[in-house]
Design a protein around this motif. Structure first.
Motif, PDB file in Angstrom:
ATOM      1  N   VAL A 274      57.356  17.994  12.431  1.00  0.00           N
ATOM      2  CA  VAL A 274      56.125  18.787  12.543  1.00  0.00           C
ATOM      3  C   VAL A 274      56.426  20.185  13.066  1.00  0.00           C
ATOM      4  O   VAL A 274      55.981  21.192  12.500  1.00  0.00           O
ATOM      5  CB  VAL A 274      55.107  18.084  13.462  1.00  0.00           C
ATOM      6  CG1 VAL A 274      53.881  18.973  13.683  1.00  0.00           C
ATOM      7  CG2 VAL A 274      54.689  16.745  12.866  1.00  0.00           C
ATOM      8  N   LEU A 275      57.174  20.277  14.142  1.00  0.00           N
ATOM      9  CA  LEU A 275      57.476  21.578  14.733  1.00  0.00           C
ATOM     10  C   LEU A 275      58.300  22.448  13.793  1.00  0.00           C
ATOM     11  O   LEU A 275      58.068  23.661  13.674  1.00  0.00           O
ATOM     12  CB  LEU A 275      58.200  21.393  16.065  1.00  0.00           C
ATOM     13  CG  LEU A 275      57.373  20.738  17.187  1.00  0.00           C
ATOM     14  CD1 LEU A 275      58.255  20.418  18.374  1.00  0.00           C
ATOM     15  CD2 LEU A 275      56.214  21.639  17.593  1.00  0.00           C
ATOM     16  N   ASP A 276      59.264  21.836  13.106  1.00  0.00           N
ATOM     17  CA  ASP A 276      60.053  22.594  12.131  1.00  0.00           C
ATOM     18  C   ASP A 276      59.171  23.113  11.009  1.00  0.00           C
ATOM     19  O   ASP A 276      59.362  24.238  10.519  1.00  0.00           O
ATOM     20  CB  ASP A 276      61.171  21.714  11.555  1.00  0.00           C
ATOM     21  CG  ASP A 276      62.287  21.452  12.552  1.00  0.00           C
ATOM     22  OD1 ASP A 276      62.347  22.150  13.588  1.00  0.00           O
ATOM     23  OD2 ASP A 276      63.086  20.526  12.304  1.00  0.00           O
ATOM     24  N   ALA A 277      58.186  22.304  10.593  1.00  0.00           N
ATOM     25  CA  ALA A 277      57.288  22.721   9.510  1.00  0.00           C
ATOM     26  C   ALA A 277      56.408  23.884   9.948  1.00  0.00           C
ATOM     27  O   ALA A 277      56.124  24.797   9.159  1.00  0.00           O
ATOM     28  CB  ALA A 277      56.430  21.545   9.057  1.00  0.00           C
ATOM     29  N   VAL A 278      55.946  23.862  11.191  1.00  0.00           N
ATOM     30  CA  VAL A 278      55.144  24.986  11.696  1.00  0.00           C
ATOM     31  C   VAL A 278      55.952  26.272  11.622  1.00  0.00           C
ATOM     32  O   VAL A 278      55.476  27.300  11.121  1.00  0.00           O
ATOM     33  CB  VAL A 278      54.686  24.726  13.147  1.00  0.00           C
ATOM     34  CG1 VAL A 278      53.987  25.969  13.708  1.00  0.00           C
ATOM     35  CG2 VAL A 278      53.751  23.519  13.219  1.00  0.00           C
ATOM     36  N   THR A 284      48.991  26.617  10.025  1.00  0.00           N
ATOM     37  CA  THR A 284      47.987  27.213  10.911  1.00  0.00           C
ATOM     38  C   THR A 284      47.260  26.173  11.753  1.00  0.00           C
ATOM     39  O   THR A 284      46.749  26.498  12.827  1.00  0.00           O
ATOM     40  CB  THR A 284      46.960  28.018  10.092  1.00  0.00           C
ATOM     41  OG1 THR A 284      46.367  27.173   9.101  1.00  0.00           O
ATOM     42  CG2 THR A 284      47.628  29.202   9.407  1.00  0.00           C
ATOM     43  N   TYR A 285      47.175  24.929  11.279  1.00  0.00           N
ATOM     44  CA  TYR A 285      46.565  23.857  12.061  1.00  0.00           C
ATOM     45  C   TYR A 285      47.363  22.576  11.906  1.00  0.00           C
ATOM     46  O   TYR A 285      47.774  22.223  10.791  1.00  0.00           O
ATOM     47  CB  TYR A 285      45.127  23.566  11.591  1.00  0.00           C
ATOM     48  CG  TYR A 285      44.112  24.603  12.002  1.00  0.00           C
ATOM     49  CD1 TYR A 285      43.574  24.622  13.294  1.00  0.00           C
ATOM     50  CD2 TYR A 285      43.684  25.569  11.094  1.00  0.00           C
ATOM     51  CE1 TYR A 285      42.642  25.581  13.666  1.00  0.00           C
ATOM     52  CE2 TYR A 285      42.749  26.523  11.456  1.00  0.00           C
ATOM     53  CZ  TYR A 285      42.224  26.521  12.747  1.00  0.00           C
ATOM     54  OH  TYR A 285      41.305  27.473  13.114  1.00  0.00           O
ATOM     55  N   VAL A 286      47.574  21.873  13.016  1.00  0.00           N
ATOM     56  CA  VAL A 286      48.071  20.505  12.974  1.00  0.00           C
ATOM     57  C   VAL A 286      47.049  19.637  13.707  1.00  0.00           C
ATOM     58  O   VAL A 286      46.414  20.085  14.673  1.00  0.00           O
ATOM     59  CB  VAL A 286      49.479  20.344  13.581  1.00  0.00           C
ATOM     60  CG1 VAL A 286      50.509  21.067  12.727  1.00  0.00           C
ATOM     61  CG2 VAL A 286      49.532  20.842  15.005  1.00  0.00           C
ATOM     62  N   ILE A 287      46.882  18.416  13.214  1.00  0.00           N
ATOM     63  CA  ILE A 287      45.811  17.551  13.687  1.00  0.00           C
ATOM     64  C   ILE A 287      46.379  16.180  13.994  1.00  0.00           C
ATOM     65  O   ILE A 287      47.166  15.641  13.217  1.00  0.00           O
ATOM     66  CB  ILE A 287      44.706  17.424  12.612  1.00  0.00           C
ATOM     67  CG1 ILE A 287      44.191  18.793  12.187  1.00  0.00           C
ATOM     68  CG2 ILE A 287      43.555  16.565  13.130  1.00  0.00           C
ATOM     69  CD1 ILE A 287      44.857  19.337  10.930  1.00  0.00           C
ATOM     70  N   GLY A 288      45.983  15.600  15.141  1.00  0.00           N
ATOM     71  CA  GLY A 288      46.475  14.275  15.485  1.00  0.00           C
ATOM     72  C   GLY A 288      45.848  13.760  16.757  1.00  0.00           C
ATOM     73  O   GLY A 288      44.881  14.325  17.279  1.00  0.00           O
ATOM     74  N   ALA A 289      46.385  12.666  17.275  1.00  0.00           N
ATOM     75  CA  ALA A 289      45.910  12.072  18.521  1.00  0.00           C
ATOM     76  C   ALA A 289      46.630  12.706  19.710  1.00  0.00           C
ATOM     77  O   ALA A 289      47.705  13.301  19.547  1.00  0.00           O
ATOM     78  CB  ALA A 289      46.162  10.565  18.500  1.00  0.00           C
TER      79      ALA A 289
END
Length: 564
Positions: A274-278, A284-289
């Protein structure tokens, strides 16, 4: 086709006749219509990216593949009102099926890929889908589910490699007809069509079917677009599974395809990915718990990436504690938000970044088009929406909501429907307080559901599995506080005389038993055990889960549990 309501025509406040507007609204304001518009309005913009392979589809190509899928499924007999079921991870094929089902004027029905075969079989038996698409790697579980269901969907397809395909199952690509017309909103479709059927867990622990209309799809997208806010230049990634209402509908395919944004898939959560993809893709947005954010923060502190492209991180599934919120704002992005809601009505309150850290732990205020109230709780009836508790941040009541994002029904479950829906309000069973600014804080549940990592686990279902072990006399399952998962499932077990005398060996045996059960998804199994001589019951013979929940918090601190 006409949808004009004679009563509405008769009760107009002036002589203006809105019939022409109503025809446009009811036939052209569908979710399928929005996707069709974007296939040419944003034809050359990226619609979806396979986060594993890097393959991209523009909105024009999205129209082509979903149009080909509509033709392929229709050629196999699927059509109006049929259920198109799929049990997939977050991958492009999930998004294609979601859209194509609406092009057929059928019903999209995503299923939790973590379900046990008996749970999947329960859905297949009741829904009897015309199409079922599954993960090739899960073919053994699917085979067991179909056997338990006693029903084989007419069209079976799999995604990915399948070393042992089910009889008649074909690779997903064979469902797509090359060169078919691009995706179109279906003839005869309206905003009142059932377009999605989601699943949640009921009091028995088995999934309940939640119907949504095309208008629910549209208004949910509108809500998210305004709350984030989200636009056509955004790039999103869901860390939570899309089969959740808070996955697909929280800047997943539902919202992104409606507004013309870009979705990057993530089949399985990995904080490094996830961080590498950002950093690499400018998400611009990541969504999760909140559990996802905890692991993101750990990974970012270990190896910092450039996260400056983020407009925000949105969480659902559990409240944000103050210390955690401060850490995430410092390590990840200042723009942290949190939504609270249900499968039945999506989110209904929203905690904005400006509310943090002062309101950390709260669920926020009512969302734009929703009404939310905290009402008194009675043993013999539900409270009227006007019968509210004091707005003092201390008085406890049940939080209820009225939302245009809800279908206000369960399919073929009138008993549960009567319990949850009353006069246009949803009573989800959560206890809360609210203050003078109407900021809601959820403090617990009227029932005894355990929420672990954003997933619901009903104790009765786990207890029923444990009861099947020859050495177990009785058990109570509840949740204990856990810094990573919010809650972890724990079991208090009364062994039969002379059995399970070694706690370590006993915990391992029961863990094996739960893992092997076809009736229990693995994520629902207890992670900690304590072996006791008796359990608390009421005078009427009901287990007192709340007593053991309080005890579990103490036992975790004192190290009284045994881990398998």
């Amino acid at each position: 086709m006409t949808f004009i309501d004679e009563a509405a025509t008769r009760d107009r406040n002036t002589d203006y006749d809105p019939s022409a507007f109503r025809r446009v609204f009811e036939t052209a304001f569908t979710y399928a219509g929005a996707v069709e518009r974007n296939t040419h309005r944003y034809a050359n913009r990226t619609a979806i990216v396979d986060g594993t392979s890097g393959r991209r589809w523009t909105y024009r190509e999205l129209g082509e593949v979903t149009g080909g899928l509509v033709a392929g499924l229709a050629g196999r007999g699927a059509g109006v009102g049929d259920i198109v079921a799929y049990q997939l991870m977050n991958r492009p094929e999930f998004a294609f099926l979601y859209v194509a089902a609406q092009g057929l004027r059928a019903v999209s029905s995503p299923m939790n890929f973590r379900l046990a075969p008996a749970e999947t079989g329960h859905i297949l038996r009741r829904a009897r889908p015309a199409v079922f698409v599954y993960e090739g790697a899960a073919s053994a579980d699917v085979r067991a589910a179909i056997a338990l269901a006693g029903f084989t969907p007419p069209t079976l397809a799999y995604v990915g490699e399948d070393a042992d395909p089910l009889p008649g199952a074909v690779p997903f690509d064979e469902l797509v007809v090359p060169g078919a017309p691009s995706f179109r909103a279906p003839e005869g479709g309206s905003v009142w069509d059932e377009t999605s059927r989601l699943y949640t867990s009921g009091t028995t622990g088995m999934p309940k079917a939640v119907p949504l209309t095309s208008l629910n799809e549209v208004l949910t997208a509108h809500d998210v677009i305004m709350q984030f806010p989200l636009g056509p230049t955004d790039r999103t990634m869901n860390m939570s599974p899309w089969f959740h209402r808070g996955g697909n509908y929280c800047a997943g395919p539902n919202t992104a395809f409606y507004v013309g944004a870009e979705v990057v898939t993530l089949p399985q959560f990995d904080p490094e990915v996830v961080l590498d993809a950002v950093e690499r893709d400018g998400l611009t947005y990541v969504i999760g718990a909140p559990t996802n954010l905890e692991r993101l923060a750990d990974a970012q502190e270990a190896r910092a990436r450039d996260l400056s492209s983020l407009s925000g991180i949105v969480t659902m599934g559990a409240p944000l504690e103050r210390a955690a919120a401060l850490r995430y704002q410092r390590v990840l992005t200042p723009r942290i938000a949190n939504g609270y809601g249900t499968t039945e009505a999506f989110w209904n309150t929203y905690l904005r970044p400006e509310d943090l850290p002062g309101a950390a732990g709260a669920a926020g205020r009512a969302t734009i088009d929703d009404d939310v109230a905290v009402v008194n709780v009675y043993a013999d009836r539900v409270a009227d929406p006007s019968d509210t508790v004091a707005k003092d941040g201390a008085s406890i009541g049940e939080v209820i909501m009225r939302s245009v994002k809800s279908g206000y029904a369960y399919v073929d479950d009138a008993e549960e429907q009567a319990k949850k829906f009353h006069d246009g309000w949803l009573y989800p069973g959560d206890l809360a307080t609210w203050d003078e600014d109407e900021i809601v804080t959820v403090i617990g549940r009227k029932d005894d559901m355990v929420i672990s990592g954003g997933e619901n686990v009903h104790p009765v279902q786990v207890e029923e599995v444990l009861a099947g072990h020859a050495d177990v006399a009785d058990s109570v399952v509840t949740g204990a506080p856990d810094p990573e998962w919010g809650e972890v499932v724990v079991a208090y077990v009364v062994p039969r005389a002379g059995r399970l005398s070694d706690p370590v060996a006993a915990a391992r045996e029961l863990d094996r038993f739960c893992r092997d059960s076809v009736s229990l998804a693995r994520f629902k199994r207890p992670r900690l055990y304590r072996f006791v001589s008796e359990l608390p019951y009421t005078a009427t013979g009901k287990k007192q889960h709340f007593v053991m929940k309080e005890q579990a918090a103490k036992d975790v601190q004192e190290g009284a549990f045994t881990r398998p």
